[in-house]
Design an enzyme around this catalytic site. Structure first.
Site: not given
Length: 884
Positions: A221, A418, A479, A566
């Site tokens: 990830d 982002r 991801t 996770d």
């Protein structure tokens, strides 16, 4: 092991008194109020009294694959099936959506899952690890060999089995079995588990230690593993002002400045220079952008009293916006105080479906209401009808505005950011805000601009990935991020070639698509995936099925895969992978329970360190097994050939006694083997390719074992022969296996001379002592030979492994009393003190080392290097020609 299990055990959040605390699930009691949310595993059976959009996966109890929506309604019937008890949650089920609270009614074995456990307890099966299976095979093989050798002994003696023949057969049996092997392996594994725990990798399943050495691919990830999970706002863009640069990347510290760069910026937009923003030149539009960032935000940043460091409470993205507002001089504490006095009236929380969040605030100084909105650009833009240009609001022309907006969006995203869009509107109508719907609040917004938020890679990530490629391990990023953002981070940390770009890939400059979305990858059939020269290095917008499909594709290429994760959505792939690695800090209980290893620091570099540790443990097991079994092979050779030494009564003379053999296996060999078991990892351990599937017993190790056994056994036997035939009279006497003086002659037996018999038995005992000493000292020195399969002994430091050094020194000294203490030497070890024979022993040890070094030299010259060729791991990563 128990302490490590407690470290990795699941926890449950419980309200006790006035505090919300996390306790180990095993410590929950009836009457506790438990709190849970998406991704948690329910720790006990509980009656619900508060739910919010709660759905539970109860497949392990009911077999129903669809999650069950829960409520707090009373159920009148007392015999409802388990799946219909919608006001209950059950232990070990998984929260797939929403959140809730419940009062515990059953724990442990009294829960529904506990009832099942009671049934299964009597039929539980313990799985054997691959190493255990190989050692089982070794045990059966050695047992079979011991039986065969015993048969040979009995056959040579024509099946006339007396005490001495039986003892000789037992001696051979002892020589076959490496008595210290189980203890050494157990301790080596235990030390390895403890060492990995110190380095933040908690081993839940022991077979992970074995598998780590074989890892060929890591699917990781991004957020929090490869990156710091500390979002930092680095750029902003406004339609009329152009680009702004936000300096300062020290975590959540508000230290830094903001520079207006306009449209004339370099391609490296993160580092673009510009005019510093001050209270004197700040624009109206930029002020509104900062206000939206600070107020449409539930995060708080503050300075810790104990460590004097800045910390954030809340979502990482919102924390980054809050830091941005601090740097601009308009943080929430300022905006909620004089002269602005903004007050939160209503919050519309972030909705994953809508991909936006909004708040309604009242500016008390003007008695005006404002709506501030933030979220994904496509979501925010769909709610906007106007655009802020300077101090004026203009009607939004989508056809003219969108191309330029998305150009800026992609430019920011290409740097790994982002990107969030922000908007606002002044509420002019005089209506009751409490009666608004979300649709009403979010309508007719004024578009303000973009903020680029960057999750910087961990400083150690790039070096860790370089270590992986240098070790022949491929790294893939799976991801949920935007493809451009994911690719930018992957390129920065070295997962993608330095010369890679979206344009070159779109032009077909690569044999494989190195960056794909989950939609693109899932659309490929297995045959199409298998035809790709390279599997994607980056898969963006991942879902659980994509990760499983990626692991299956790697398995079809005979790869050994480690998968990190996770969340709940990672648990299928964690189970599917050869080694599942869960995040201990941010990971859900589902992910932890599906994993083999839990990282207590959520750091990719820890994975690489764990692989290095796994390689070290396996390499050390291989070293001490080579040491132990080559010694056993030498003993077998000596005793088998020793069958040809026949005394006057037709009895085989033992070159070594049973206790000498046991002493060699337990006292001489085991401590150095333990020293080899704790051998430190060499500096170049990550320069070797992943371990082959042959496991412990590669052909090289098997041949080494046989060669060292033949040389050591041959030299020891040669010394036995020299003492008896060259220095002695060659007489093997009668029944000299047990006594240095031989049996008493029968009176009036003319064929028996007591003096001659005593001389013969005496020289056999001295020859046996010489053989034993040759074995002892050669085996002790041989421990250093086993530190490397090919490197010469003079390249190794003698003092860097103190356990090995002291075990060798101790072995050298411990053997001496067995030669010279009366009674101990003759009655126990069946040997006598030696003198000139020490010269033969030293000579044999030197010759043994010469043979070893000649053999290693031949291997270095003729066998393929064990290490990867320098640069081989990086060539394909950084050279576009490898893909062209």
């Amino acid at each position: 092991m128990e302490s490590l299990r407690r470290m990795a055990s699941p926890t449950t959040r419980v309200i006790r008194g006035d505090s919300l605390i996390s306790v180990p699930t095993r410590d929950i009691v009836v009457g506790d109020v438990i709190v849970f949310e998406e991704g948690d595993i329910i720790g006990a059976d509980a009656r619900l009294f508060e739910v919010f959009n709660l759905e539970i996966d109860e497949a392990l109890l009911t077999g129903e694959s669809v999650p069950v929506a829960k409520s707090v309604d009373v159920i009148q019937e007392h015999d409802k099936p388990l799946g219909d008890r919608i006001n209950m949650v059950f232990s070990s089920t998984t929260v797939t959506k929403g959140r809730g609270k419940g009062i515990v009614v059953n724990t442990a074995m009294e829960t529904e899952i506990g009832n099942i456990a009671k049934t299964l307890a009597s039929t539980s099966v313990v799985m054997r690890t691959p190493l255990q299976k190989k050692l089982d095979i070794l045990a059966y093989a050695l047992f079979g060999l011991a039986v065969v050798l015993a048969i040979i002994v009995f056959s040579v003696n024509k099946w006339k089995v007396n005490d001495e023949v039986a003892i000789y057969a037992i001696s051979l049996g002892i020589s076959v079995i490496p008595e210290g092997l189980v203890a050494v392996i157990t301790l080596t594994m235990a030390f390895g588990v403890r060492e990995m725990a110190k380095n933040y990798a908690i081993v839940r399943k022991l077979n992970a230690l074995e598998a780590l050495g074989s890892i060929t691919n890591i699917c990781s990830d991004k957020t929090g593993t490869l990156t710091q999970s500390k979002m930092i706002a680095t750029n902003a863009w406004l339609p009329d002002d152009g680009l702004y640069r936000i300096s300062g990347r020290n975590g959540f510290s508000p230290e830094g400045n903001i520079y207006r760069c306009g449209e004339n910026v370099t391609s490296e937009i993160i580092e673009a220079e510009g005019e510093k923003v001050t209270p004197d030149n700040i624009t109206y539009a930029f002020t509104r952008l900062v206000q939206a960032s600070a107020l449409c935000n539930m995060a708080v940043i503050k300075k810790g009293k104990s460590d004097n460091e800045w910390h954030a409470i809340g979502d990482p993205t919102e924390s980054a916006l809050q830091v941005f507002a601090h740097k601009a001089g308009l943080p929430k504490p300022v905006l909620t105080a004089e002269p602005f006095k903004f007050e939160l009236v209503h919050e519309y929380a972030f909705d994953t479906g809508l991909k936006r969040m909004s708040v309604v605030c009242k500016e008390k100084s003007t008695d005006t209401h404002y709506v501030f909105l933030k979220g994904a650009t496509e979501s925010v833009l769909s709610q906007c009808t106007k655009i802020q240009l300077g101090e004026n609001e203009s009607n939004l022309d989508y056809e003219k505005f969108e191309p330029g907006l998305y150009y800026q969006l992609e430019k920011l995203a290409s740097k790994g950011m982002r990107v969030l869009s922000l908007a606002y509107r002044r509420v002019n109508e005089n209506i009751e805000i409490s009666k608004w719907t979300r649709e009403k609040a979010d309508a007719d917004m004024v578009f303000l601009g973009l903020v680029g938020i960057y999750d910087p890679p961990r400083p150690e990530s790039k070096a860790a990935i370089q270590r992986c490629f240098g070790a022949g391990i491929e790294v893939h990023m799976l991801t949920g991020d935007h493809p451009i953002t994911a690719a930018a981070i992957a390129k920065e940390i070295g997962i993608l070639p330095l010369l890679w770009s979206p344009e070159l890939e779109s032009e077909g400059k690569f044999n494989s698509q190195l960056v794909m979305t989950a939609t693109q990858f899932d659309a490929l059939s297995e045959e199409e995936i298998d035809k790709l020269r390279e599997l994607p290095k980056v898969i963006a917008r991942c879902n659980p099925d994509t990760k499983v499909k990626m692991i299956d594709a790697l398995h079809r290429r005979n790869k050994y895969v480690a998968m990190t994760g996770d969340g709940v959505n990672d648990s299928p792939s964690l189970k599917k992978a050869d080694v599942g690695i869960a995040m201990g800090l941010g990971g859900s209980d589902v992910a932890k329970q599906a994993s083999d290893i839990v990282l207590s620091d959520d750091n990719f570099a820890t994975i690489v360190n764990a692989i290095s540790e796994g390689r070290r443990i396996f390499s050390n097991i291989q070293k001490f097994i080579l040491h132990l079994l080559s010694g056993n092979a030498a003993e077998i050779i000596t005793l088998i050939i020793g069958l040809s030494f026949i005394d006057h009564d037709g009895i085989s003379v033992n070159p070594m006694s049973p206790l000498q053999i046991l002493f060699l296996n337990m006292v001489t060999s085991s401590p150095p083997a333990m020293g080899l078991g704790v051998e430190r990892a060499s500096n170049d351990i990550m320069d070797y390719p992943p371990r082959s599937k042959d496991g412990l017993f590669t052909w090289e190790v098997i041949i080494d074992m046989i060669y060292y056994g033949i040389v050591l056994g041959g030299l020891s036997l040669a010394n036995f022969v020299i003492v008896i035939y060259a220095e002695g009279n060659g007489d093997l006497g009668r029944h000299c296996n047990s006594s240095p003086t031989g049996p008493e002659c029968v009176p009036n037996d003319p064929t028996c001379d007591q003096m001659t018999l005593e001389i013969a038995c005496n020289q056999i005992f001295r020859a046996r002592a010489t053989t034993f000493a040759t074995f002892t000292y050669s085996l002790l020195i041989h421990a250093y030979n086993c530190r490397s399969l090919r490197d010469p002994i003079w390249t190794m430091k003698l003092y860097d492994n103190k356990i090995l050094l002291w075990s060798v020194i101790g072995g050298l000294l411990t053997a001496i009393p067995t030669f010279y203490i009366p009674g101990l030497n003759s009655r126990v070890f069946k040997q006598l003190g030696i003198g000139y024979e020490w010269g033969l022993i030293v000579g044999a040890v030197i010759i043994f080392e010469i043979f070893v070094e000649i053999y290693k030299f031949i291997k270095r010259k003729n066998l393929k290097p064990l290490k990867l060729v320098e640069g081989e791991g990086f060539k394909r990563q950084y050279s576009i020609n490898e893909y062209a």
